[in-house]
Design a protein around this motif. Structure first.
Motif: not given
Ligand SMILES: C[S@@+](CC[C@H](N)C(=O)[O-])C[C@H]1O[C@@H](n2cnc3c(N)ncnc32)[C@H](O)[C@@H]1O
Length: 203
Positions: A17-20, A26-28, A74-78, A104-106
């Motif tokens: 499922x795709x979610x934002x 930050x919107x991911x 993702x939050x830690x990596x960002x 996907x978040x690079x």
């Protein structure tokens, strides 16, 4: 046996499922799936944790204990572009989603998503963030926290979010008394029926 979110190989179909989601402002775009924790939205406890924790160390090894589809990773990596983030889970589908979402978040080059036994023994963590799996039961939860919190570096901090009705206050007492003399614990924040617990390893 029912398909808990902490099953190693979920039996339900791996329908993506795709979610934002909004992670610390930050919107991911992410993918989630059935058979993992909170597949339809960012869990409210996780949201509280991400809003209340201080910035993580800018570098070093950071741990997301029980990564699910990877919001905390993702939050830690960002937040820490020089850090390596270890995303640990027993659920293979969760690990796969976390790897995909990191890609996907690079940030895939800095995210290591593994089963607990596959994290090299010598890795020590500058910080741990977790929405821990309370539903595995007290004994398993305590064993897991003991194992990973003892891998904090001196001066390192763990932040754990726990719902008040799922025993946050008794877990805080356990953290403060049972981890050993190197550790102290307190309540860093309270919001929306959740506590953010902090365990600090002395310098
Ligand atoms: C409450 S969920 C949190 C998931 C994700 N961090 C989030 O915030 O949406 C806890 C996670 O811990 C995982 N888990 C259960 N037992 C574990 C263990 N022994 N070691 C590591 N992770 C475990 C579960 O599979 C689940 O994904």
């Amino acid at each position: 046996m029912s398909d808990h979110y902490f099953t190693a190989e979920p039996a339900s179909p791996d329908q993506r499922r795709e979610r934002t989601v909004s992670l610390r402002g930050a919107d991911v775009q992410v993918q989630t799936a059935g058979g993992v924790f909170s597949p339809d939205h960012l869990d409210q406890g996780t949201e509280v944790l991400l809003r209340e924790v201080p910035e993580p160390p800018v570098e070093g090894d950071l741990l997301d204990l029980g990564c699910g589809w990877g919001p905390i990773t993702l939050a830690l990596a960002g937040a820490s572009p020089l850090a390596r983030v270890w995303a640990v889970d027993v659920n293979e589908r969760a690990l796969d989603l976390t790897r995909r979402n990191a890609e996907a978040a690079g940030v895939a080059a800095r995210v290591h998503a593994h089963r607990p036994e596959d994290v090299p023994e010598d890795v020590r963590f500058a910080a741990i963030w977790s929405n821990p799996p309370i539903r595995v039961g007290k004994e398993a939860l305590h064993a897991m926290l003991r194992q990973w919190l003892h891998r904090l570096l001196p001066g390192g901090e763990a932040h754990l979010v726990v719902a008040k009705h799922l025993g946050s206050d008794s877990l805080l007492r356990w953290l403060d008394t049972e981890l050993g003399p190197d550790f102290t614990a307190d309540r860093a924040a309270t919001a929306k029926g959740f506590r953010v617990l902090r365990a600090i390893r002395a310098d």
